[in-house]
Motif scaffolding. Structure first.
Motif, short mmCIF file in Angstrom:
data_model
loop_
_atom_site.label_atom_id
_atom_site.label_comp_id
_atom_site.label_asym_id
_atom_site.label_seq_id
_atom_site.Cartn_x
_atom_site.Cartn_y
_atom_site.Cartn_z
N LEU A 101 11.51 2.55 -10.99
CA LEU A 101 11.46 1.46 -10.05
C LEU A 101 11.23 2.05 -8.77
O LEU A 101 11.64 2.99 -8.24
N ILE A 102 9.92 1.47 -8.27
CA ILE A 102 9.31 2.34 -7.10
C ILE A 102 9.34 1.03 -5.88
O ILE A 102 8.90 0.01 -6.24
N THR A 103 9.92 1.34 -4.66
CA THR A 103 9.97 0.26 -3.82
C THR A 103 9.94 0.98 -2.44
O THR A 103 9.47 2.30 -2.67
N ASP A 104 10.14 0.41 -1.37
CA ASP A 104 9.69 0.95 0.02
C ASP A 104 10.78 1.28 0.86
O ASP A 104 10.75 2.02 1.78
N LEU B 285 8.05 -0.16 -12.65
CA LEU B 285 8.09 -1.47 -11.83
C LEU B 285 7.98 -1.53 -10.47
O LEU B 285 8.64 -0.19 -9.98
N LEU B 286 6.84 -1.97 -9.72
CA LEU B 286 6.75 -1.93 -8.39
C LEU B 286 7.27 -3.39 -7.82
O LEU B 286 7.01 -4.39 -8.04
N ALA B 287 8.41 -2.99 -6.46
CA ALA B 287 8.95 -4.10 -6.02
C ALA B 287 9.24 -3.64 -4.69
O ALA B 287 10.14 -2.84 -4.53
N ASP B 288 8.83 -4.36 -3.67
CA ASP B 288 9.33 -4.04 -2.26
C ASP B 288 10.49 -4.67 -2.15
O ASP B 288 11.11 -5.70 -2.69
N HIS B 289 11.36 -4.41 -0.71
CA HIS B 289 12.51 -4.59 -0.56
C HIS B 289 12.80 -6.21 -0.58
O HIS B 289 14.08 -6.65 -0.55
N THR B 290 11.69 -7.12 -0.19
CA THR B 290 11.98 -8.65 -0.01
C THR B 290 12.28 -9.18 -1.24
O THR B 290 12.81 -10.26 -1.28
N GLN C 248 0.94 -1.14 0.11
CA GLN C 248 0.13 -0.04 0.07
C GLN C 248 0.92 1.21 -0.11
O GLN C 248 0.65 2.11 -0.59
N ALA C 249 2.06 1.26 0.63
CA ALA C 249 2.69 2.33 0.75
C ALA C 249 3.40 2.53 -0.63
O ALA C 249 3.50 3.76 -1.22
#
Length: 251
Positions: free
Chosen positions: A228-231, A204-209, A80-81
């Protein structure tokens, strides 16, 4: 705390630490160890964890293709963030393609704050999510993959090739410095590769994991994406490769 909320926290802990212990979780949530064991049993049935003596470990098979509902719940607050950050780059009147990932779905839920969008997607559940927004929705059609609630195959491919859009929003299973952008199954990856050719800008949406991981299928190289959008801030090696490829990094 509701049982579903507790299991969500357990999933988040397992994603970060790769393992959980019954005794530690019992103390953390102030519930009995038997309650935690039932939680772990349910998460194991959903394919998220594998129980071990005294705890459980996260499932991380390179070809795992978890059900959409399971993926949707994992790291929900982080997704969501990321979606809120991505919303800043979506403007009224734009044309979009969006993949059926759980990250894209969280962004879809926020598109009510934009107007006059045209959205092309192979998500089988997005029509219901966006029905009341007034946006023009175009389904790719195709063969349903029930586990991921996605549409794939030649019908979907043909539909995607008919359109050229401002932006493609997609996610992935893993990011590898050596192997690039990776995913867990070939049918969806094949359609995403087609989408890559139909958009002026790729986000591209990708979280740190997902960093420094590998998955079953190579989806694309870093040269294929623009943003690239991450948290959280990635490691220096990642910042360097993104700069080398002129990829805008948002975190």
């Amino acid at each position: 705390m509701l049982a579903a909320e507790r299991r969500q926290y357990i999933m988040d802990i397992a994603q970060n630490d790769k393992r959980v212990l019954v005794s530690e979780l019992s103390q953390k949530f102030n519930v009995t160890e038997e309650t935690i064991r039932r939680d772990l049993e349910k998460l194991e049935k959903e394919g998220i964890l594998t129980r071990t003596y005294g705890g459980a470990i996260i499932n991380k098979h390179t070809n795992e293709d978890l059900p959409f509902v399971t993926r949707q719940r994992a790291n929900l607050d982080i997704k969501q963030a990321i979606a809120r950050k991505a919303l800043n780059y979506i403007h009224d009147g734009e044309t979009l393609m969006m993949d059926p990932s759980s990250s894209s779905m969280e962004l879809m839920k926020m598109l009510k704050h934009r107007s006059n969008l045209t959205i092309i997607t192979n998500s089988a559940i997005s029509m219901h999510e966006l029905a009341s927004t007034g946006h023009q929705m175009i389904s790719t059609g195709g063969t349903l993959r029930a586990s991921s609630m996605s549409l794939t195959g030649t019908v979907a491919q043909d539909t995607v090739r008919k359109y050229h859009v401002d932006k493609l929003i997609l996610s992935c299973k893993a990011l590898s410095l050596n192997k690039g952008i990776m995913d867990s199954n070939e049918p969806e990856s094949e359609l995403k590769r087609t989408m890559l050719h139909q958009a002026a800008k790729i986000i591209l949406l990708a979280d740190h994991t997902k960093f420094d991981k590998t998955a079953f299928v190579q989806l694309a190289s870093f040269t294929n994406i623009d943003m690239l959008i991450t948290d959280r801030e990635p490691a220096p090696a990642w910042i360097q490769i993104l700069q080398d490829q002129e990829i805008e990094l948002v975190y």
